[in-house]
Design a protein around this motif. Structure first.
Motif, mmCIF file in Angstrom:
data_model
loop_
_atom_site.group_PDB
_atom_site.id
_atom_site.type_symbol
_atom_site.label_atom_id
_atom_site.label_comp_id
_atom_site.label_asym_id
_atom_site.label_seq_id
_atom_site.Cartn_x
_atom_site.Cartn_y
_atom_site.Cartn_z
ATOM 1 N N ARG A 79 -1.925 -7.641 -3.857
ATOM 2 C CA ARG A 79 -2.874 -7.681 -2.741
ATOM 3 C C ARG A 79 -4.037 -8.611 -3.054
ATOM 4 O O ARG A 79 -4.470 -9.393 -2.216
ATOM 5 C CB ARG A 79 -3.426 -6.269 -2.463
ATOM 6 C CG ARG A 79 -2.440 -5.327 -1.850
ATOM 7 C CD ARG A 79 -3.138 -4.090 -1.281
ATOM 8 N NE ARG A 79 -3.795 -3.283 -2.298
ATOM 9 C CZ ARG A 79 -3.200 -2.339 -3.015
ATOM 10 N NH1 ARG A 79 -1.912 -2.103 -2.827
ATOM 11 N NH2 ARG A 79 -3.863 -1.647 -3.906
ATOM 12 N N ALA A 96 -1.946 -3.735 -6.727
ATOM 13 C CA ALA A 96 -3.313 -4.209 -6.523
ATOM 14 C C ALA A 96 -3.387 -5.707 -6.783
ATOM 15 O O ALA A 96 -4.057 -6.452 -6.066
ATOM 16 C CB ALA A 96 -4.264 -3.461 -7.443
ATOM 17 N N LEU A 126 -13.265 -10.331 -7.548
ATOM 18 C CA LEU A 126 -12.134 -9.571 -8.114
ATOM 19 C C LEU A 126 -11.128 -10.506 -8.775
ATOM 20 O O LEU A 126 -10.466 -10.130 -9.736
ATOM 21 C CB LEU A 126 -11.430 -8.768 -7.013
ATOM 22 C CG LEU A 126 -12.208 -7.603 -6.404
ATOM 23 C CD1 LEU A 126 -11.366 -6.910 -5.345
ATOM 24 C CD2 LEU A 126 -12.629 -6.607 -7.468
ATOM 25 N N PHE A 131 -9.068 -5.328 9.470
ATOM 26 C CA PHE A 131 -8.969 -3.993 10.069
ATOM 27 C C PHE A 131 -9.583 -3.971 11.465
ATOM 28 O O PHE A 131 -10.432 -4.796 11.803
ATOM 29 C CB PHE A 131 -9.691 -2.969 9.193
ATOM 30 C CG PHE A 131 -9.212 -2.926 7.781
ATOM 31 C CD1 PHE A 131 -8.087 -2.192 7.448
ATOM 32 C CD2 PHE A 131 -9.862 -3.637 6.778
ATOM 33 C CE1 PHE A 131 -7.629 -2.152 6.146
ATOM 34 C CE2 PHE A 131 -9.409 -3.608 5.476
ATOM 35 C CZ PHE A 131 -8.286 -2.867 5.154
ATOM 36 N N GLU A 179 -8.604 -4.347 -5.438
ATOM 37 C CA GLU A 179 -9.160 -3.705 -6.627
ATOM 38 C C GLU A 179 -8.224 -2.540 -6.975
ATOM 39 O O GLU A 179 -7.831 -1.786 -6.088
ATOM 40 C CB GLU A 179 -10.566 -3.179 -6.285
ATOM 41 C CG GLU A 179 -11.521 -3.253 -7.448
ATOM 42 C CD GLU A 179 -12.943 -2.889 -7.048
ATOM 43 O OE1 GLU A 179 -13.214 -2.770 -5.837
ATOM 44 O OE2 GLU A 179 -13.764 -2.733 -7.952
ATOM 45 N N LYS A 201 -9.745 -16.381 -0.037
ATOM 46 C CA LYS A 201 -8.936 -16.666 -1.228
ATOM 47 C C LYS A 201 -7.667 -17.435 -0.868
ATOM 48 O O LYS A 201 -6.808 -17.637 -1.718
ATOM 49 C CB LYS A 201 -8.616 -15.361 -1.955
ATOM 50 C CG LYS A 201 -7.849 -14.357 -1.131
ATOM 51 C CD LYS A 201 -7.792 -12.994 -1.819
ATOM 52 C CE LYS A 201 -7.127 -11.968 -0.918
ATOM 53 N NZ LYS A 201 -7.182 -10.622 -1.466
ATOM 54 N N LEU A 207 0.836 -1.201 0.000
ATOM 55 C CA LEU A 207 0.000 0.000 0.000
ATOM 56 C C LEU A 207 0.870 1.251 0.000
ATOM 57 O O LEU A 207 0.385 2.359 -0.233
ATOM 58 C CB LEU A 207 -0.909 0.018 1.238
ATOM 59 C CG LEU A 207 -2.003 -1.038 1.284
ATOM 60 C CD1 LEU A 207 -2.620 -1.123 2.668
ATOM 61 C CD2 LEU A 207 -3.084 -0.755 0.259
ATOM 62 N N PHE A 245 -16.693 -11.125 -2.231
ATOM 63 C CA PHE A 245 -16.160 -10.007 -3.025
ATOM 64 C C PHE A 245 -14.713 -10.213 -3.529
ATOM 65 O O PHE A 245 -14.434 -10.021 -4.714
ATOM 66 C CB PHE A 245 -16.291 -8.700 -2.231
ATOM 67 C CG PHE A 245 -15.843 -7.493 -2.988
ATOM 68 C CD1 PHE A 245 -16.417 -7.161 -4.211
ATOM 69 C CD2 PHE A 245 -14.832 -6.679 -2.495
ATOM 70 C CE1 PHE A 245 -16.000 -6.054 -4.917
ATOM 71 C CE2 PHE A 245 -14.410 -5.567 -3.202
ATOM 72 C CZ PHE A 245 -14.995 -5.257 -4.408
ATOM 73 N N ASN A 267 -14.671 -2.912 8.719
ATOM 74 C CA ASN A 267 -14.820 -2.372 7.364
ATOM 75 C C ASN A 267 -15.510 -3.330 6.400
ATOM 76 O O ASN A 267 -15.035 -3.577 5.294
ATOM 77 C CB ASN A 267 -13.463 -1.944 6.800
ATOM 78 C CG ASN A 267 -12.995 -0.671 7.437
ATOM 79 O OD1 ASN A 267 -13.701 0.327 7.443
ATOM 80 N ND2 ASN A 267 -11.826 -0.720 8.050
ATOM 81 N N VAL A 290 -11.565 -0.013 1.413
ATOM 82 C CA VAL A 290 -11.531 -1.461 1.613
ATOM 83 C C VAL A 290 -11.327 -2.175 0.283
ATOM 84 O O VAL A 290 -10.529 -3.106 0.179
ATOM 85 C CB VAL A 290 -12.861 -1.946 2.258
ATOM 86 C CG1 VAL A 290 -12.910 -3.459 2.324
ATOM 87 C CG2 VAL A 290 -12.992 -1.371 3.650
ATOM 88 N N ARG A 291 -12.014 -1.684 -0.717
ATOM 89 C CA ARG A 291 -11.890 -2.325 -2.028
ATOM 90 C C ARG A 291 -10.477 -2.200 -2.566
ATOM 91 O O ARG A 291 -9.945 -3.146 -3.170
ATOM 92 C CB ARG A 291 -12.902 -1.704 -2.992
ATOM 93 C CG ARG A 291 -14.320 -2.165 -2.681
ATOM 94 C CD ARG A 291 -15.379 -1.341 -3.359
ATOM 95 N NE ARG A 291 -15.246 -1.344 -4.808
ATOM 96 C CZ ARG A 291 -16.145 -0.789 -5.622
ATOM 97 N NH1 ARG A 291 -17.219 -0.194 -5.119
ATOM 98 N NH2 ARG A 291 -15.977 -0.819 -6.919
ATOM 99 N N LEU A 292 -9.856 -1.030 -2.339
ATOM 100 C CA LEU A 292 -8.461 -0.868 -2.778
ATOM 101 C C LEU A 292 -7.562 -1.817 -1.997
ATOM 102 O O LEU A 292 -6.653 -2.438 -2.550
ATOM 103 C CB LEU A 292 -8.008 0.581 -2.571
ATOM 104 C CG LEU A 292 -8.649 1.629 -3.498
ATOM 105 C CD1 LEU A 292 -8.258 3.040 -3.067
ATOM 106 C CD2 LEU A 292 -8.242 1.403 -4.945
ATOM 107 N N ALA A 293 -7.834 -1.930 -0.690
ATOM 108 C CA ALA A 293 -7.002 -2.798 0.154
ATOM 109 C C ALA A 293 -7.171 -4.264 -0.242
ATOM 110 O O ALA A 293 -6.208 -5.037 -0.258
ATOM 111 C CB ALA A 293 -7.374 -2.604 1.621
ATOM 112 N N ILE A 294 -8.382 -4.632 -0.585
ATOM 113 C CA ILE A 294 -8.645 -6.029 -0.946
ATOM 114 C C ILE A 294 -7.956 -6.388 -2.266
ATOM 115 O O ILE A 294 -7.609 -7.540 -2.498
ATOM 116 C CB ILE A 294 -10.168 -6.286 -1.023
ATOM 117 C CG1 ILE A 294 -10.746 -6.324 0.393
ATOM 118 C CG2 ILE A 294 -10.478 -7.591 -1.728
ATOM 119 C CD1 ILE A 294 -12.259 -6.406 0.431
ATOM 120 N N PHE A 311 -6.490 -8.600 4.264
ATOM 121 C CA PHE A 311 -6.405 -7.536 5.270
ATOM 122 C C PHE A 311 -7.521 -7.683 6.305
ATOM 123 O O PHE A 311 -8.665 -7.978 5.952
ATOM 124 C CB PHE A 311 -6.546 -6.157 4.615
ATOM 125 C CG PHE A 311 -5.331 -5.727 3.846
ATOM 126 C CD1 PHE A 311 -4.314 -5.018 4.464
ATOM 127 C CD2 PHE A 311 -5.204 -6.031 2.501
ATOM 128 C CE1 PHE A 311 -3.186 -4.619 3.750
ATOM 129 C CE2 PHE A 311 -4.088 -5.638 1.786
ATOM 130 C CZ PHE A 311 -3.068 -4.930 2.403
#
Lengths: 250, 425
Positions: free
Chosen positions: A100, A97, A129, A108, B323, A177, A73, A125, A112, B317-321, A106
Motif C-alpha cells: 500500500r 502495508a 512513510l 475516501f 503505515e 507518491k 486490506l 505524510f 479523512n 487512514v495511516r494504516l490505509a496509506i 486511497f
C-alpha cells in the motif's frame, strides 16, 4: 455515454499494457450469525495499467470488499488476487502495508485528512512513510498541490477547507507518491455536482498524464459518466464488464 | 518523522496537554511527598541524634532498660577513663557525656520565698570545658533568645517559654529541687545566664540546660555520667557502620551478660522506636511511589484509550496509506515517550522548586505539637535528596509508556479490512 465492447461477466479481461491486477475465482466469505455470508463469489478480473475503471453496483453488492482485497486490506477466502505481481493472500501485515505504501493510493468518501496537520503536511505524510529525503519530498508535494490547484492553500488546516478542496487534498495525498493504483471509494458522495466534476476531471488528467490506474467503487452517476470501463457487481458476482466512452461534459 | 510527530503532539492539545498535565501533577506530587517525608524524618532523626540518642549511645544495661525514668543510680562510673577508651577505640567518632535529670525549678522572691515554680526536664552537657563541641552541636548560640551562654560554673540556660511562664529574668537565681543518684534530696541554686528556644515543642516547654560538672556535683555523681553519646563526623548517620561498632563493642564489653552495670551500646535506630519510624517512612515513600505509578498508569491508559477512540479515523487512514500496525504502535509509544519526558521533566522541575521553597521556608506545625514529647522541629521542611531527582521522573516516564503500551494494543486487534467502512462511517 458510450457502452462498447461488452465483456462477458466473470471472465478476465485481456491485458493491454500488462495486467496490474488479476483476480481468479476470488471468493470472500464472512461469518455472520452462525453462517457464512458470501460477499464475493468467483470474481475473475484483469485490470490493466492506466485504466479508469469503476466497480458499480448497489449497496451490499461487494464493491468495497473487492476494493479492500485489491488494496491488500483484506484477504480472499479462496481464489487469488494478484496485485502488481503479489498474491495478497500470501502477504503478511508488513508486506501488505509495504504494498500500500509504495504502490497504492486511497481516496475516501469523507476525505479523512489528518486534522492537526496542514494541507502540505497531509500530502507530505505518505512520502515520510517512504523515507524520502527532504528535497525530493518538497518537490513532490509542491507538484502534487499544483496538480490539484491548491498551492495557495498549502499552510491551511483541513478545517479551513471546503469539501471540494478537502477532496482535492485527498487526491493530492493519494497521488503524491505517483502510485500505480488509486482506489477511490465513493469519492464524490459528499460533493456537489460542480466539485464532483472538477475532481473527476482532475483524476482523468492525472490518469492520462501519469498512467495511474484508477479504480472506483461507486454508484454515483456523475462518476460513472467518466469511466472508461464499468464492472457491475450484484450479490458478489460480476454481472457486466464493459468498456465505455466517457462523457466529460458537465 | 520525529518532527512530524512533534508537530502533531504540539498542535493536538488532547494528545499532549492533558497527558502532560497528568504526568506533571503526578510527578510533582510524588516528589513533594518524597521530599517532605524525607525532610520530616531527617529532621526527626537529626533532632533526636543531637538532643537525645546520639548516633551511638552507651549506657549501662540497667539504665537502658528503664531509661525513661532517668535512673541515674545506674550511670557509668569512672567516666573519664571510659571516655578515653572510647576515643581510643573509635577515634573517628566524637564522644561526649551527658546526664538527664528531672526536678522542680523554683524562682524565689527577694525574701527567698517561692515566687513561681514548675517541673523541669534537665540536660547536663559539657558547657564549660575548652574542647567542648556540645554548644556547636546543639546550636545553643543560635537558640539563644535572651542573655548569654553560661561562662561560669553555676550558670544555666532555661527554655524561653519556661522562663516566661515562671516570670524568670536573666541573672536571677533559679533553685533546682531534685534527687541525687542515690535517692537523696538535692537543692541547688543556679543563675539563669540565658534563655533558649529550639523550635521543638518538647524541648521548649520546660528545659533546663546545665554544665555536666555542676550536675555531677548536684546529683552526687562525681566521676559518673548516665549516657555517653557518639557522633559520626558532620553529624551524618551511617547505619551500617553504627551497627558494626555496636556489635563489636557489645561483644567486647557486655557479651550477653546480665549485670546492670555492664556498658551497652545502641545505634540511633535502636532507640525511641526510630528504626521503626525510619522503616515506616521508607515503606510509605515506596507505597506512595507504587500508588503514584499505578494511578498514573491507569489514568494514562484510559487517556490513551480515549485518544485512541478519538484518533481511530487518523490511525485508520495511516494504516490505509501504508503505515504498518507495528509502525503505528511504535509511533504511539514514541509520542508517549515524548509526553512522559516532557511531563516528567516539568513535574520534576516543579516538584523540586516547590520542595526547595519548602526546604527553605517550611510549614509551621507548632500548633499541632503542643504537649507533644516527640523531638521534632516546629517547622516541617522538605529535604531534597539525590533520589528526588529521579524518584518522580522515572515512574512518570514509565507510567506514560506503560499506559500507552496497554492502550495501543487495540491497534493490533483492529481488522484492517474494516477500514473503508469505518472511515466512511
Amino acid at each position: 455515454m458510450g457502452n462498447q465492447a461488452d465483456r462477458s461477466a466473470g471472465e478476465a479481461a485481456p491485458a493491454k499494457n500488462g495486467a496490474l491486477i488479476t483476480t481468479s475465482g476470488l471468493v470472500k466469505q464472512f461469518p455472520t450469525g452462525g453462517y457464512l455470508f458470501t460477499a464475493l463469489n468467483g470474481i475473475n478480473l484483469l485490470i490493466d495499467r492506466g485504466e479508469f475503471t469503476g466497480l458499480v453496483g448497489p449497496s451490499g453488492s461487494g464493491k468495497t470488499t473487492l476494493l479492500n482485497i485489491i488494496g491488500a486490506l483484506d484477504y480472499p477466502s479462496s481464489g487469488s488476487a494478484v496485485v502488481l505481481g503479489s498474491d495478497t493472500k500470501h502477504l503478511n501485515h508488513k508486506q501488505s502495508a509495504r504494498l500500500r505504501n509504495h504502490h497504492i493510493g486511497f481516496i475516501f468518501q469523507t476525505y479523512n485528512l489528518l486534522p492537526v496537520y496542514t494541507v502540505y503536511e497531509n500530502v507530505e505524510f505518505p512520502l515520510l512513510l517512504l523515507g524520502m529525503e527532504a528535497d525530493r519530498r518538497r518537490r513532490a508535494v509542491t507538484q502534487a498541490l499544483e496538480w490539484v490547484g491548491l498551492t495557495d492553500r498549502a499552510q491551511q488546516r483541513p478545517a479551513q477547507l471546503s469539501g471540494g478542496e478537502s477532496q482535492r487534498v485527498a487526491v493530492a495525498r493519494a497521488m503524491v507518491k505517483k502510485p500505480e493504483i488509486v482506489l477511490a471509494d465513493e469519492p464524490t458522495a459528499n460533493l456537489d455536482a460542480e466539485n464532483s466534476h472538477n475532481i473527476l476531471r482532475m483524476m482523468v488528467e492525472l490518469n492520462t498524464e501519469l498512467e495511474t490506474t484508477f479504480i472506483f467503487a461507486t454508484h454515483d452517476e456523475k462518476v460513472i459518466r467518466y469511466l472508461r470501463r464499468r464492472i457491475t457487481l450484484r450479490d458478489g458476482r460480476v454481472v457486466e464488464d464493459r468498456e465505455m466512452e466517457p462523457d466529460y461534459t458537465t | 518523522m520525529i518532527r512530524f510527530l512533534l508537530k502533531g503532539l504540539i498542535r493536538d492539545r488532547h494528545r499532549s496537554l492533558f497527558p502532560v498535565m497528568v504526568v506533571t501533577v503526578g510527578v510533582t506530587v510524588a516528589i513533594l511527598m518524597q521530599t517532605f517525608m524525607h525532610g520530616v524524618m531527617d529532621d526527626m532523626v537529626r533532632s533526636n541524634a543531637k538532643l537525645d540518642t546520639g548516633h551511638l549511645k552507651v549506657t549501662t544495661l540497667g539504665y537502658r532498660e528503664i531509661a525513661r525514668q532517668m535512673p541515674n543510680d545506674l550511670s557509668i562510673s569512672g567516666i573519664d577513663r571510659f571516655l578515653r577508651g572510647l576515643e581510643t577505640d573509635y577515634p573517628r567518632l566524637e564522644w561526649t557525656t551527658r546526664i538527664k535529670f528531672g526536678g522542680i525549678l523554683d524562682i524565689p522572691d527577694e525574701a527567698g520565698e517561692t515566687r513561681s515554680q514548675g517541673p523541669a526536664i534537665g540536660l547536663a552537657i559539657d558547657l564549660l570545658s575548652e574542647k567542648t563541641r556540645e554548644i556547636k552541636r546543639l546550636q545553643l548560640a543560635e537558640a539563644l533568645v535572651r542573655g548569654r551562654l553560661p561562662a561560669d560554673a553555676g550558670e544555666v540556660l532555661i527554655s524561653d517559654e519556661f522562663a516566661h511562664r515562671l516570670g524568670a529574668e536573666i541573672g536571677e537565681t533559679a533553685t533546682l529541687i531534685t534527687s541525687t543518684a542515690q535517692g537523696g534530696m538535692a537543692v541547688h541554686n543556679f543563675v539563669i545566664a540565658g534563655t533558649v528556644r529550639f523550635g521543638m515543642a518538647a524541648l521548649d516547654r520546660n528545659t533546663v540546660i546545665a554544665d555536666i560538672t555542676d550536675m555531677q556535683y548536684v546529683l552526687d555523681m562525681e566521676g559518673s555520667a548516665s549516657e555517653v553519646l557518639g557522633f559520626f563526623p558532620n553529624l551524618v548517620y551511617d547505619d551500617r557502620q553504627a551497627e558494626e561498632i555496636v556489635r563489636e563493642f557489645n561483644d567486647r564489653h557486655s557479651g550477653g551478660g546480665e549485670d546492670d552495670f555492664l556498658p551497652v551500646m545502641q545505634t540511633l535506630r535502636m532507640q525511641n522506636n526510630l528504626g521503626e519510624y525510619l522503616d515506616l517512612a521508607a515503606f510509605r515513600v515506596a507505597i506512595i511511589l507504587v500508588t503514584f505509578f499505578a494511578v498514573m498508569s491507569i489514568v494514562l491508559w484510559n487517556a490513551g484509550l480515549m485518544a485512541g477512540i478519538r484518533r481511530y479515523g487518523e490511525i485508520g487512514v495511516r494504516l490505509a496509506i501504508g503505515e504498518s500496525k507495528h509502525q503505528v504502535y511504535w509511533r504511539l509509544l514514541a509520542e508517549s515517550f515524548l509526553v512522559g519526558l516532557t511531563g516528567s521533566a516539568i513535574g520534576t522541575a516543579l516538584g523540586l522548586a516547590v520542595s526547595y521553597y519548602m526546604q527553605e521556608v517550611g510549614i509551621d506545625i507548632s500548633g499541632m505539637l503542643q504537649g507533644s514529647s516527640i523531638l521534632m522541629g516546629n517547622i516541617m521542611r522538605a529535604h531534597i535528596t539525590p533520589a528526588s531527582y529521579y524518584l518522580g521522573f522515572i515512574p512518570g516516564l514509565a507510567a506514560t509508556f506503560f499506559g500507552s503500551a496497554v492502550s495501543g494494543i487495540g491497534i493490533f486487534r483492529r481488522q484492517t479490512a474494516q477500514l473503508f467502512k469505518e472511515l466512511e462511517a
